[in-house]
Scaffold this active site. Sequence first.
Site, mmCIF file in Angstrom:
data_model
loop_
_atom_site.group_PDB
_atom_site.id
_atom_site.type_symbol
_atom_site.label_atom_id
_atom_site.label_comp_id
_atom_site.label_asym_id
_atom_site.label_seq_id
_atom_site.Cartn_x
_atom_site.Cartn_y
_atom_site.Cartn_z
ATOM 1 N N ASP A 137 9.171 9.165 -10.914
ATOM 2 C CA ASP A 137 8.997 7.960 -11.731
ATOM 3 C C ASP A 137 8.411 8.344 -13.105
ATOM 4 O O ASP A 137 7.591 9.271 -13.194
ATOM 5 C CB ASP A 137 8.006 7.051 -10.965
ATOM 6 C CG ASP A 137 7.982 5.619 -11.456
ATOM 7 O OD1 ASP A 137 8.972 5.177 -12.057
ATOM 8 O OD2 ASP A 137 6.966 4.934 -11.195
ATOM 9 N N GLY A 173 1.134 -2.910 -13.100
ATOM 10 C CA GLY A 173 -0.239 -3.319 -12.787
ATOM 11 C C GLY A 173 -0.304 -4.784 -12.388
ATOM 12 O O GLY A 173 0.692 -5.370 -11.988
ATOM 13 N N ASN A 216 10.948 -1.633 -8.491
ATOM 14 C CA ASN A 216 9.812 -0.714 -8.352
ATOM 15 C C ASN A 216 8.543 -1.443 -7.921
ATOM 16 O O ASN A 216 8.152 -2.427 -8.546
ATOM 17 C CB ASN A 216 9.513 -0.066 -9.708
ATOM 18 C CG ASN A 216 10.539 0.971 -10.101
ATOM 19 O OD1 ASN A 216 11.582 1.084 -9.484
ATOM 20 N ND2 ASN A 216 10.230 1.717 -11.134
ATOM 21 N N THR A 238 1.623 -0.898 -7.562
ATOM 22 C CA THR A 238 0.244 -1.417 -7.491
ATOM 23 C C THR A 238 -0.044 -2.126 -6.167
ATOM 24 O O THR A 238 -1.112 -1.940 -5.575
ATOM 25 C CB THR A 238 -0.004 -2.375 -8.683
ATOM 26 O OG1 THR A 238 0.285 -1.649 -9.887
ATOM 27 C CG2 THR A 238 -1.434 -2.859 -8.721
HETATM 28 P P1 13P Z 1 3.834 -2.118 -10.301
HETATM 29 O O1 13P Z 1 2.714 -1.129 -10.285
HETATM 30 O O2 13P Z 1 3.538 -3.299 -11.157
HETATM 31 O O3 13P Z 1 4.277 -2.493 -8.937
HETATM 32 O O4 13P Z 1 5.073 -1.408 -11.018
HETATM 33 C C1 13P Z 1 5.653 -0.302 -10.416
HETATM 34 C C2 13P Z 1 6.589 0.395 -11.315
HETATM 35 O O5 13P Z 1 7.314 -0.204 -12.073
HETATM 36 C C3 13P Z 1 6.622 1.862 -11.239
HETATM 37 O O6 13P Z 1 7.427 2.433 -12.207
#
Ligand code: 13P
Length: 285
Positions: free
Chosen positions: A82, A181, A230, A233
Site C-alpha cells: 500500500d 483515518g 481499502n 484504521t
Molecule cells: P482507512 O485507514 O481510513 O481505513 O483507509 C485505508 C486506506 O485507504 C489504506 O490505503
Amino acid sequence: MAFENMKTMLHKARHEGYAVGAFNIVDLNSTRAVIDAASELRAPVIIQTSPKTVIFWGPQILAGWVKSLAQQSPFPVALHLDHCKDLEVIRQCIEAGWTSVMIDASSRPYQENLALTRQVVGIAATSDVSVEAELGEIGGVEDDKSVADADARLADPANAESFCRQVEIDCLAPAIGTAHGIYKGEPRIAFDRLAEISRRVPLPLALHGGTGLSPDVFRQCIRLGCAKVNISTQLKHTFFDSFVGYHGEHRDQYDPLKALACQYERLKQDVRCLIELFGARGKGE
Ligand code: 13P
C-alpha cells in the site's frame, strides 16, 4: 492455492459490480483473521501492507506468513504493498513475493507521477505483479503518510483518462473526497467526479479511506466503479480494543493465547461484515 496478483480479481469485480476488500494487516494474527474470514465467505481478498509494516517485520517474514496462509485457502488471495513512494522497497517486496504494489507519487506534479509510475510498471511487468497508482491527493493519515486537509486535492477526470492511456496500470486510486483515518465530520464524497472518472477510465478504481464510510456510500462508490475498497484504521482499532478489552475483563489471566484468540475472532467478524457489504461473498469461486 490461489496466491495471485489483483488483475483478474479486480476486473471481475468491476465487471460484475462488487468490490474486493483490501485489508491492512500488521502481524500474523491479523493476516490469519482476514484470510480465514474471506475463505469462510468464499471471497477473493487483498492482504495489504504499509511500507512501515514491511520495514518492521522484513519482507521475507511477512511474505512467508501470507503465502503459507494463502496456500490453505482455495480462494484468490493477493499480497499488495500500500502507498509506497520508495522504489527500493517496491523492488524488495517484489523480490520477496508480493503480487501487487502501489506506487504513490501523487504529491508530485502530473508528469513526474507518470514517469515514476511507468518505472514501477516496468519493474513489475517482469514478475507478473499488478500496479496501482494514485491521482489527486487523498487526505488524512495512513501510517507514515500524512496529508493535511488543505493539501488534499481531488483527481481531475481528464487527467485520469490521459494518465491511464499513457501508462499500463491495473488499478487507479483517484482522490474523490475520502480520507485515511477517522472522519472528523460527515465525509463529502465527490460522486459526480467519481462517475465522470469511471466513464472515462474503464479500469478498476480503488476506494481509499474506507473506515467510517456508511453502507450507502460504499454501495454508491462500488456502483460507480470502485472494485477495491481499502480498510485499515477500523482493523487497527479492533486489534487494540479486543486485546485490551479481553484483559480488562479477565484481569487475573495472563494467557496471551486467549487474548489473541479473542482478537482473531473480533477481527474476523469485522472483515466478514465488510466483505458481505462489498458484495464479494461467493465471488472467489
Ligand atoms: P482507512 O485507514 O481510513 O481505513 O483507509 C485505508 C486506506 O485507504 C489504506 O490505503
